[in-house]
Design a protein around this motif. Sequence first.
Motif, PDB file in Angstrom:
ATOM      1  N   GLN A 209       0.824  -1.223   0.000  1.00  0.00           N
ATOM      2  CA  GLN A 209       0.000   0.000   0.000  1.00  0.00           C
ATOM      3  C   GLN A 209       0.855   1.268   0.000  1.00  0.00           C
ATOM      4  OE1 GLN A 209      -2.952   0.005   3.274  1.00  0.00           O
ATOM      5  NE2 GLN A 209      -2.613  -2.180   3.323  1.00  0.00           N
ATOM      6  N   GLY A 210       2.165   1.123   0.006  1.00  0.00           N
ATOM      7  CA  GLY A 210       3.032   2.299  -0.072  1.00  0.00           C
ATOM      8  C   GLY A 210       3.640   2.731   1.255  1.00  0.00           C
ATOM      9  N   TYR A 211       3.426   1.957   2.313  1.00  0.00           N
ATOM     10  CA  TYR A 211       4.053   2.316   3.601  1.00  0.00           C
ATOM     11  C   TYR A 211       5.563   2.157   3.498  1.00  0.00           C
ATOM     12  CZ  TYR A 211      -0.364   2.759   5.987  1.00  0.00           C
ATOM     13  OH  TYR A 211      -1.597   3.193   6.373  1.00  0.00           O
ATOM     14  N   ARG A 212       6.289   3.023   4.210  1.00  0.00           N
ATOM     15  CA  ARG A 212       7.747   2.989   4.098  1.00  0.00           C
ATOM     16  C   ARG A 212       8.441   2.737   5.432  1.00  0.00           C
ATOM     17  NH1 ARG A 212      10.290   6.334  -0.333  1.00  0.00           N
ATOM     18  NH2 ARG A 212      10.980   4.233  -0.750  1.00  0.00           N
ATOM     19  N   GLU A 213       7.710   2.964   6.510  1.00  0.00           N
ATOM     20  CA  GLU A 213       8.331   2.774   7.822  1.00  0.00           C
ATOM     21  C   GLU A 213       7.400   1.959   8.716  1.00  0.00           C
ATOM     22  OE1 GLU A 213      10.281   6.172   9.874  1.00  0.00           O
ATOM     23  OE2 GLU A 213       9.044   5.605  11.588  1.00  0.00           O
ATOM     24  N   ILE A 214       7.967   1.006   9.426  1.00  0.00           N
ATOM     25  CA  ILE A 214       7.174   0.158  10.315  1.00  0.00           C
ATOM     26  C   ILE A 214       7.749   0.257  11.724  1.00  0.00           C
ATOM     27  CG2 ILE A 214       6.600  -2.257  10.893  1.00  0.00           C
ATOM     28  CD1 ILE A 214       5.174  -1.238   8.368  1.00  0.00           C
ATOM     29  N   THR A 215       6.868   0.439  12.705  1.00  0.00           N
ATOM     30  CA  THR A 215       7.298   0.327  14.100  1.00  0.00           C
ATOM     31  C   THR A 215       6.655  -0.920  14.688  1.00  0.00           C
ATOM     32  OG1 THR A 215       7.475   2.714  14.300  1.00  0.00           O
ATOM     33  CG2 THR A 215       7.401   1.475  16.352  1.00  0.00           C
ATOM     34  N   LEU A 216       7.502  -1.835  15.097  1.00  0.00           N
ATOM     35  CA  LEU A 216       7.017  -3.066  15.726  1.00  0.00           C
ATOM     36  C   LEU A 216       6.718  -2.750  17.194  1.00  0.00           C
ATOM     37  CD1 LEU A 216       9.760  -5.423  14.244  1.00  0.00           C
ATOM     38  CD2 LEU A 216       7.454  -5.040  13.351  1.00  0.00           C
ATOM     39  N   LEU A 217       5.567  -3.221  17.662  1.00  0.00           N
ATOM     40  CA  LEU A 217       5.116  -2.796  18.994  1.00  0.00           C
ATOM     41  C   LEU A 217       4.968  -3.930  19.989  1.00  0.00           C
ATOM     42  CD1 LEU A 217       2.150  -0.321  18.322  1.00  0.00           C
ATOM     43  CD2 LEU A 217       4.507   0.219  18.939  1.00  0.00           C
ATOM     44  N   GLY A 218       5.357  -3.641  21.216  1.00  0.00           N
ATOM     45  CA  GLY A 218       5.092  -4.532  22.347  1.00  0.00           C
ATOM     46  C   GLY A 218       5.363  -3.755  23.615  1.00  0.00           C
ATOM     47  N   GLN A 219       4.625  -4.017  24.703  1.00  0.00           N
ATOM     48  CA  GLN A 219       4.896  -3.322  25.978  1.00  0.00           C
ATOM     49  C   GLN A 219       6.278  -3.691  26.476  1.00  0.00           C
ATOM     50  OE1 GLN A 219       4.064  -1.001  27.590  1.00  0.00           O
ATOM     51  NE2 GLN A 219       1.910  -0.585  27.225  1.00  0.00           N
ATOM     52  N   ASN A 220       6.636  -4.957  26.269  1.00  0.00           N
ATOM     53  CA  ASN A 220       7.971  -5.415  26.613  1.00  0.00           C
ATOM     54  C   ASN A 220       8.389  -6.235  25.406  1.00  0.00           C
ATOM     55  OD1 ASN A 220      10.196  -6.766  27.534  1.00  0.00           O
ATOM     56  ND2 ASN A 220       9.153  -7.777  29.233  1.00  0.00           N
ATOM     57  N   ILE A 221       8.867  -5.538  24.388  1.00  0.00           N
ATOM     58  CA  ILE A 221       9.065  -6.193  23.087  1.00  0.00           C
ATOM     59  C   ILE A 221      10.200  -7.207  23.134  1.00  0.00           C
ATOM     60  CG2 ILE A 221      10.614  -4.479  22.020  1.00  0.00           C
ATOM     61  CD1 ILE A 221       8.692  -4.827  19.483  1.00  0.00           C
ATOM     62  N   ASP A 222      11.095  -7.041  24.105  1.00  0.00           N
ATOM     63  CA  ASP A 222      12.204  -8.000  24.234  1.00  0.00           C
ATOM     64  C   ASP A 222      11.712  -9.373  24.675  1.00  0.00           C
ATOM     65  OD1 ASP A 222      14.705  -6.048  24.086  1.00  0.00           O
ATOM     66  OD2 ASP A 222      13.084  -5.123  25.208  1.00  0.00           O
ATOM     67  N   ALA A 223      10.465  -9.419  25.163  1.00  0.00           N
ATOM     68  CA  ALA A 223       9.900 -10.714  25.568  1.00  0.00           C
ATOM     69  C   ALA A 223       9.336 -11.452  24.361  1.00  0.00           C
ATOM     70  CB  ALA A 223       8.802 -10.496  26.599  1.00  0.00           C
ATOM     71  N   TYR A 224       9.421 -10.829  23.184  1.00  0.00           N
ATOM     72  CA  TYR A 224       8.805 -11.444  22.002  1.00  0.00           C
ATOM     73  C   TYR A 224       9.248 -12.910  21.859  1.00  0.00           C
ATOM     74  CZ  TYR A 224       7.539 -12.885  17.405  1.00  0.00           C
ATOM     75  OH  TYR A 224       7.000 -13.631  16.380  1.00  0.00           O
ATOM     76  N   GLY A 225       8.290 -13.773  21.613  1.00  0.00           N
ATOM     77  CA  GLY A 225       8.592 -15.167  21.285  1.00  0.00           C
ATOM     78  C   GLY A 225       8.730 -16.100  22.477  1.00  0.00           C
ATOM     79  N   ARG A 226       8.737 -15.539  23.711  1.00  0.00           N
ATOM     80  CA  ARG A 226       8.885 -16.412  24.888  1.00  0.00           C
ATOM     81  C   ARG A 226       7.789 -17.465  24.940  1.00  0.00           C
ATOM     82  NH1 ARG A 226      10.682 -12.722  30.029  1.00  0.00           N
ATOM     83  NH2 ARG A 226       8.654 -11.750  29.866  1.00  0.00           N
ATOM     84  N   ASP A 227       6.604 -17.109  24.412  1.00  0.00           N
ATOM     85  CA  ASP A 227       5.472 -18.030  24.464  1.00  0.00           C
ATOM     86  C   ASP A 227       5.325 -18.837  23.171  1.00  0.00           C
ATOM     87  OD1 ASP A 227       4.965 -15.529  23.264  1.00  0.00           O
ATOM     88  OD2 ASP A 227       2.800 -15.781  23.454  1.00  0.00           O
ATOM     89  N   LEU A 228       6.318 -18.712  22.272  1.00  0.00           N
ATOM     90  CA  LEU A 228       6.245 -19.493  21.027  1.00  0.00           C
ATOM     91  C   LEU A 228       7.188 -20.691  21.140  1.00  0.00           C
ATOM     92  CD1 LEU A 228       6.369 -16.641  18.328  1.00  0.00           C
ATOM     93  CD2 LEU A 228       4.342 -17.831  19.212  1.00  0.00           C
ATOM     94  N   PRO A 229       6.841 -21.803  20.489  1.00  0.00           N
ATOM     95  CA  PRO A 229       7.722 -22.969  20.590  1.00  0.00           C
ATOM     96  C   PRO A 229       8.962 -22.820  19.695  1.00  0.00           C
ATOM     97  CG  PRO A 229       5.818 -23.464  19.218  1.00  0.00           C
ATOM     98  CD  PRO A 229       5.653 -22.044  19.676  1.00  0.00           C
ATOM     99  N   GLY A 230       9.952 -23.673  19.912  1.00  0.00           N
ATOM    100  CA  GLY A 230      11.093 -23.734  18.997  1.00  0.00           C
ATOM    101  C   GLY A 230      12.429 -23.443  19.666  1.00  0.00           C
ATOM    102  N   ILE A 231      13.379 -24.373  19.498  1.00  0.00           N
ATOM    103  CA  ILE A 231      14.733 -24.239  20.039  1.00  0.00           C
ATOM    104  C   ILE A 231      15.700 -24.505  18.880  1.00  0.00           C
ATOM    105  CG2 ILE A 231      16.413 -25.265  21.677  1.00  0.00           C
ATOM    106  CD1 ILE A 231      14.241 -23.969  23.249  1.00  0.00           C
TER     107      ILE A 231
END
Length: 470
Positions: A209-231
Amino acid sequence: MGRPSALTVTASPSTAQVPGLERGSYWITTFGCQMNKADSERMAGILESMGYREATAELDADLVLYNTCTIRDNAEQKVYSYLGRQARRKRINPHLKLVVAGCVAQQEGESLLRRVPELDLVMGPQHANRLETLLQQVESGQQVVATEEQHILEDITTARRDSSICGWVNVIYGCNERCTYCVVPSVRGKEQSRLPDAIRLEMEGLAAQGYREITLLGQNIDAYGRDLPGITAEGRRKNTLSDLLYHVHDVEGIERIRFATSHPRYFTRRLIDACADLPKLCEHFHIPFQSGDNDVLQAMARGYTIERYRKIIDHIRKRMPEASLSADVIVAFPGETDAQFRRTLQLIEEICFDLVNTAAYSPRPNTPAANWENQLPEDVKVARLQEINALVERCAKERNARYAGQVEEVLAEGINPKDPTQLMGRTRTNRLTFFTAVGADGRNYQPGDLVQVRINAVRSFSLSGTPVHG
Ligand code: SAH
Ligand code: SF4
Ligand code: F3S
């Protein structure tokens, strides 16, 4: 997450109407952080897909939705004054639909209906994507409260975004920390990470759609993926934030990627190295430290020391000397002594932040610190806030001085509302920059352009300049 503020989702001329489904007009006012802003954009998309159109004024709207914030008491109180006005309207016009969404809705639930009986719908943040179902219940004559813990479904409607250049993309909802002052875990619920492919797909859609900048959001974004499986084969967790950045980095058309908010406890060297390696990752880090004193940090249950925080900053400055740094700080936390407050000032001075969002401690419902007896009086809060704000402004100005005469890449986001001959945007380091739409080369720049701007005026919180070449 920056300083909460009142934002309003505004109209875009391209908004398509769904024929035959005309339901009246809506108005959304958003308080609070970027999460709420992103939720409002999704809810606006749902309303438009249902046949609502954006109202031209709040007091004309057939449906009014307040997406609320309760991070501090003054944020919460603001909502009640807005609601009083709408409740009076509803007594004259019973067809008006009144919705309270977001964090005050979650915190107060049912009791909001007792306080404002005119409300039709009270819905917590985890229910944002369910707005259509909830409104259908309202249309069948019910008064609805939706605050139960909810698995957040992928949203299939198109968000109605405020900007057509910079987009928010949620990567993790909720927060599992237990900072003793903070209401967020009780209103936003447990961490829920979105799958890397769903995030990438959303970014690809935005790029198309023509967007050029994305901000990924999370209250504690460093916790991303803790609840996802995979090692991984090396025994490391597979879906960390660093892995996500590598996964989404090459989405064609997206020129810049940012993320917020970082937590010093989980912020890794690997993440800093990923940002240094990946060219689209912007050189700006928002890492709240909250206090410059270890005992206060411990009382806040933040889970790191100032020594660790300094190491993070040192590593960023080693890898990306130009990076800008911002943070959030709380002053007058219960029991904070003058000496402890001075350590916060010292840290700000030592690191010389580009920006610090400051707030005086505000006791919040269902948080441990609110029940402690060592609360500080209002005059101490006011005095500390004034002192720290003066320092923050001085550092911001000092940091901005380095841009004088430099050429910076600015993504033009829109027209300066105060001067239509100027465009406004941000540098990669997130400095707000105003510049003449017509460059020295005679070229007429448009929103969406990446522009090389020579900076000729620096202020504490913004820059101005002239485009030099394309
Ligand atoms: N998740 C982010 C911040 C979320 S809230 C983090 O961990 O840093 C945004 C900011 O509001 C916080 O950084 C904090 O500085 C401030 N804040 C949160 N609760 C507060 C309270 N009870 N009183 C004053 N400020 C508060
Ligand atoms: Fe609140 Fe702490 Fe979670 Fe941030 S990390 S949202 S301050 S509980
Ligand atoms: Fe406010 Fe909720 Fe954000 S309390 S700061 S809107 S998570």
